[in-house]
Design a protein around this motif. Structure first.
Motif, mmCIF file in Angstrom:
data_model
loop_
_atom_site.group_PDB
_atom_site.id
_atom_site.type_symbol
_atom_site.label_atom_id
_atom_site.label_comp_id
_atom_site.label_asym_id
_atom_site.label_seq_id
_atom_site.Cartn_x
_atom_site.Cartn_y
_atom_site.Cartn_z
ATOM 1 N N THR A 242 0.842 -1.193 0.000
ATOM 2 C CA THR A 242 0.000 0.000 0.000
ATOM 3 C C THR A 242 0.875 1.239 0.000
ATOM 4 O O THR A 242 2.001 1.227 0.532
ATOM 5 C CB THR A 242 -0.936 0.025 1.221
ATOM 6 O OG1 THR A 242 -0.146 0.022 2.416
ATOM 7 C CG2 THR A 242 -1.863 -1.178 1.229
ATOM 8 N N SER B 25 0.740 5.738 0.307
ATOM 9 C CA SER B 25 -0.040 6.934 0.620
ATOM 10 C C SER B 25 0.832 8.171 0.466
ATOM 11 O O SER B 25 2.054 8.111 0.669
ATOM 12 C CB SER B 25 -0.595 6.843 2.052
ATOM 13 O OG SER B 25 0.469 6.795 2.983
ATOM 14 N N THR C 255 -2.517 8.955 -2.318
ATOM 15 C CA THR C 255 -2.774 8.530 -3.694
ATOM 16 C C THR C 255 -2.351 9.611 -4.668
ATOM 17 O O THR C 255 -1.745 9.327 -5.700
ATOM 18 C CB THR C 255 -4.264 8.223 -3.873
ATOM 19 O OG1 THR C 255 -4.652 7.268 -2.912
ATOM 20 C CG2 THR C 255 -4.527 7.687 -5.261
ATOM 21 N N HIS C 256 -2.706 10.824 -4.343
ATOM 22 C CA HIS C 256 -2.362 11.968 -5.172
ATOM 23 C C HIS C 256 -1.822 13.077 -4.281
ATOM 24 O O HIS C 256 -2.193 13.187 -3.110
ATOM 25 C CB HIS C 256 -3.594 12.519 -5.921
ATOM 26 C CG HIS C 256 -4.167 11.584 -6.913
ATOM 27 N ND1 HIS C 256 -5.089 10.612 -6.583
ATOM 28 C CD2 HIS C 256 -3.947 11.462 -8.248
ATOM 29 C CE1 HIS C 256 -5.423 9.948 -7.680
ATOM 30 N NE2 HIS C 256 -4.759 10.429 -8.687
ATOM 31 N N THR D 54 1.858 6.689 -6.024
ATOM 32 C CA THR D 54 1.459 8.035 -5.621
ATOM 33 C C THR D 54 1.711 8.956 -6.801
ATOM 34 O O THR D 54 2.840 9.026 -7.316
ATOM 35 C CB THR D 54 2.273 8.532 -4.413
ATOM 36 O OG1 THR D 54 1.950 7.754 -3.265
ATOM 37 C CG2 THR D 54 1.971 10.002 -4.136
#
Lengths: 116, 112
Positions: free
Chosen positions: A5, A7, A9-10, A111
């Motif tokens: 995962t 973090s 995302t953007h 990301t």
């Protein structure tokens, strides 16, 4: 089994700022690699961390730095952001075991960093 | 230094027809080779890998690749394309420290 995962995302940043991207590796994996994928290109290797130590670096300047934590999660830090740093940043985890090249690397969703 | 060359930037096929994505590699020793797929706005998914155990490698979703040392090639094939196969495909070689070197990618377009 939890996958890789990442973090956030953007992210949108301004030139000159600093950014930190985070990655949680797949359960049981002790190696994390970071890649930069510019639009329309293949990913480029930034660096790799194996058991909390940097274990190889690509052709990126020192303002790209990283960390790996005891739980094998990792951070990518970029200082003094430039417009060309706009890209998708991917992290991948794998079993290091001394550098067996055939071990699969499992990628996170990435990301998307935009520098304006 | 190791490298891979993907010979086509775009490949267009019709649904139900065969797929061939071409890759040549350069390596000073027996390489570890991979094919990854990337769907739009998604991360990379491993399709298959070659690690010298067998020259014909079967992967997920009906894809397979054949390692040919004499031709330094590792082409990816699928007998019958599906609309969901439309994506970007990357041929990749790994060095001894697991640094992955990616090709420039081949965009597969599948028409109905």
């Amino acid at each position: 089994e939890t996958g890789v995962t990442q973090s956030p995302t953007h992210l949108i940043k301004t030139r000159g700022q600093q950014v930190t991207l985070r990655c949680s590796s797949q359960s049981g994996h002790n190696t994390v690699s970071w890649y930069q994928q510019a639009l329309g290109q293949g990913p480029q290797f930034i660096f790799q961390y194996y058991r909390e130590e940097e274990n190889g670096r690509g052709n990126f300047p020192p303002r790209f730095s990283g960390l790996q934590f005891p739980n094998y999660s990792s951070e990518l830090n970029v200082n003094a952001l430039e417009l060309d740093d706009s890209a998708l940043y991917l992290c991948a985890s794998s079993l290091g075991a001394g550098g067996e090249p055939s071990y699969e690397q499992y990628f996170g969703p990435g990301t998307r960093l935009t520098v304006t | 230094a190791q490298s891979v060359t993907q010979l086509d930037s775009h490949v267009s096929v019709s649904e139900g027809t065969p797929v061939l994505l071409r890759c040549n590699y350069s390596s000073s020793y027996s390489p570890s080779l991979f094919w990854y797929v990337q769907h739009p706005n998604k991360g990379l998914q491993l399709l298959l890998k070659y690690t010298s155990a067998a020259t014909l490698v079967k992967g997920i979703n009906g894809f397979e690749a054949e390692f040919k040392k004499s031709e330094t090639s590792f082409h990816l094939t699928k007998p019958s394309a599906h609309m969901s196969d439309a994506a970007e495909y990357f041929c990749v070689v790994s060095d001894a420290s697991q640094k992955l070197v990616f090709g420039t990618g081949t965009r597969l377009l599948v028409s109905p």
